[in-house]
Write a protein that holds these residues in place. Structure first.
Motif, mmCIF file in Angstrom:
data_model
loop_
_atom_site.group_PDB
_atom_site.id
_atom_site.type_symbol
_atom_site.label_atom_id
_atom_site.label_comp_id
_atom_site.label_asym_id
_atom_site.label_seq_id
_atom_site.Cartn_x
_atom_site.Cartn_y
_atom_site.Cartn_z
ATOM 1 N N ARG A 191 1.135 -1.370 -0.489
ATOM 2 C CA ARG A 191 0.096 -0.427 -0.129
ATOM 3 C C ARG A 191 0.740 1.803 0.069
ATOM 4 O O ARG A 191 0.195 2.194 -0.545
ATOM 5 C CB ARG A 191 -1.078 0.057 1.369
ATOM 6 N N ASP A 194 2.243 1.394 -3.488
ATOM 7 C CA ASP A 194 2.009 2.077 -4.532
ATOM 8 C C ASP A 194 1.362 3.333 -3.987
ATOM 9 O O ASP A 194 1.195 3.940 -5.330
ATOM 10 C CB ASP A 194 0.335 1.232 -4.716
ATOM 11 N N GLU B 174 -1.109 -2.276 -8.511
ATOM 12 C CA GLU B 174 -2.214 -1.782 -7.161
ATOM 13 C C GLU B 174 -3.816 -2.577 -7.216
ATOM 14 O O GLU B 174 -3.351 -3.849 -6.279
ATOM 15 C CB GLU B 174 -2.756 -0.180 -7.536
#
Lengths: 384, 384
Positions: A191, A194, B174
């Motif tokens: 996370r 990204d 993602e």
């Protein structure tokens, strides 16, 4: 029976310095190297360098597609010149969240961050049509200069550099995807990675949108600073490393509270040095930022504080591709006399305090806090 | 007590067709939709489309950086026009490895593949300086045309398109990183994804290196075909889906044995259609490939089989940016009379047989094999 106590695997580099092997099987905590990285920000640098060099050399040796070996070696040379700010912060983030012992995983993640950054730089140089970086020709220039068909050399340089940037990002992913990490930590690591990448792109795009526009607000200028530099360079690398060590909410928030103001101070210092710095120490001309028409915090402040005559001169000079030393001196005078330089120095000072305050209340181990304190001093008081 | 048997969650789109919700909580196997995808290659298309549209709409709605919402919407529009060959093959690969029941994870992975492909296309259009794709202006054209400062519009178009391509790759990551998958399968999925991307870049780079060079060997030409198309478009998407379902060595190898020859046939058919196809059905001019100077299998064969006069004409015409209909007809005559066209048709036929043979001995479930059989027919015998 006690565990056999083997020394950590080291390799000796050309400069004769011992370095820990990036894929060390040494797993007893508190090796000499582990101790070193607990007190020295730069200690993991050699391991990051070695891993990048080995990874890209291997890519060249095992290239299956004709022509790809040359790309891998070009990328290896390009990457060799970096300062490693982001990867070193990633390892520090890992320490800050309590990472201990063998830092191999944090180093691999750090190297992944550096390769993604190579993509950003290679593509950035295309966008800026820059001929040199770190005193050497940019990737698109190298590719164009060495192409065997002169008539298509420019096009090959541009296209090859777009592809090499993409490849750097893909190989960054490969390092990321092959970093062993606990499943429970992986979601947070991915996370942060990204987010860092998409925020950088958002910041670069906003920068593009506003370059040449001398009517932007200080809020917009600070948005560029926040996304393109503060989050991407300081906050997110720290958090990626912290997430690897399984950081909870408190540690992640402390990384933000420290990283965002420090990253903003870092960029504001860059803005000041870009116009007022010593060109010899900076290794770049003080004319570039002005010629490019970047509407930095300095310029926004000056335009707001200046009368019609000075504002008119600024608008005429900023963004002029032929601006010379004399005009640059005139701009510096306006930036000083309007109080813009002093205002930006105050903004830096304020953020310097915020970062130190955040550090004082951060739940980091003592060693990591000491390292991050030194980073603040270096960032804010540097002269190049 | 029997499980409550709820109908699958569907959404009704503008065209009135029922679609399964991409994040369906429906988990009982053998829903109507699951049955559909077991026999119809195109059945997952609506779910992939919906997921991409929803993902990018959400990116626009939640954009934190000013200006990024517009990029997300531009990407959504760009992606909406795709044929979805690779993502549909990903879902088929999942079926081929025994994937059953709710296909939500395969669909998410498929959407990730499509976003990475968007990066490749957006960057490719910059490299080719193309003005249109799928009958609409390319991304760099759209960005340049809508920029508010005319003097920097071209530069903004180029730079913005580089950034939007990068962003597509980051958002593809993602989707990839947020696809739930068993830890035991993740390593193989990531490996295939990383390989597919680096092979594509290798193939594109080799293509760049050889464009305009009419002395390349058929081996080099086929290397471009293999890496830029066969592996990237057919083999790897199948394997990514298969890896998600936990495919073993046999299934992965069968994906290669089927995918590589089929992918080569796909590109060879493209080469033939690019010069001999019906422009109305193709939606593009038959002059583009010739003007660009692409040294396709057709051209290499013709140069090898032709006498000095014909070879001289080919060298004069191929790559001429002003080549007209009359010259194109002359090239077609040479390609036919030298037997080049027939030779490439034989290469297609050979690979068509190889793909079908591989399928006959592949350890795939019957439904997946039937779908992949139809894909072979469509690829090889298409006219557009």
């Amino acid at each position: 029976m006690p565990l056999p106590c083997r020394p950590p695997e080291t390799s000796t580099s050309r400069d004769g310095k011992k370095r820990w092997a990036p894929t060390s099987r040494w797993s007893l905590p508190m090796s000499a190297e582990a101790l070193a990285i607990e007190s020295d920000f730069f200690a993991p640098r050699a391991a990051i360098d070695d891993l990048l060099s080995e990874f890209l050399t291997e890519k060249a040796q095992n290239a299956s597609v004709p022509g790809q070996a040359a790309l891998a070696l070009l990328l290896r040379d390009f990457v060799a010149g970096g300062k490693r700010v982001r990867p070193l912060l990633c390892v520090t983030g890992w320490l800050a969240a309590g990472g201990r012992g063998d830092p191999a995983q944090a180093v691999r993640l750090a190297a992944s961050i550096e390769l993604a950054h190579a993509c950003a730089l290679i593509h950035d140089d295309i966008m800026d049509a820059s001929d040199s970086r770190r005193g050497r020709p940019t990737v698109h220039r190298v590719l164009a200069d060495h192409h065997h068909v002169p008539s298509t050399a420019q096009r090959y340089g541009l296209s090859g550099a777009i592809l090499l940037g993409d490849l750097a990002l893909v190989w960054s992913d490969e390092l990321l995807h092959t970093t062993p990490m606990p499943d429970a930590h992986r979601v947070a690591v991915m996370r942060c990675v990204d987010l860092a990448r998409s925020e950088l792109i958002g910041g670069q795009h906003l920068d593009l949108l506003t370059t040449g526009d001398l009517h932007v607000s200080i809020e917009t200028t600070m948005s560029v600073v926040r996304y393109k530099t503060a989050k991407y360079t300081i906050e997110r690398p720290l958090q990626v490393g912290a997430a690897l060590a399984g950081a909870g909410r408190q540690v992640m928030d402390a990384c933000s509270a420290y990283g965002v103001p420090l990253g903003e101070a870092f960029q504001l210092r860059d803005d000041v040095l870009g116009v007022f710095g010593d060109p010899d120490r900076m290794g770049k001309s003080r004319l570039d930022d002005l010629r490019e028409g970047k509407c930095t915090s300095l310029i926004v402040h000056a335009l707001r504080a200046s009368g019609p005559a000075q504002a008119g001169r600024l608008r005429a000079l900023i963004g002029d591709p032929h601006l010379g030393e004399q005009e640059a001196a005139e701009v510096r005078d306006i930036l000083t006399s309007t109080g813009a330089r002093a205002a930006v120095e105050r903004m830096i000072e304020e953020r310097y305090r915020q970062a130190l305050d955040a550090l004082a209340s951060a739940p980091f181990p003592h060693g990591a806090s000491r390292i991050l304190e030194n980073v603040v001093e270096t960032v804010v008081h540097r002269t190049a």
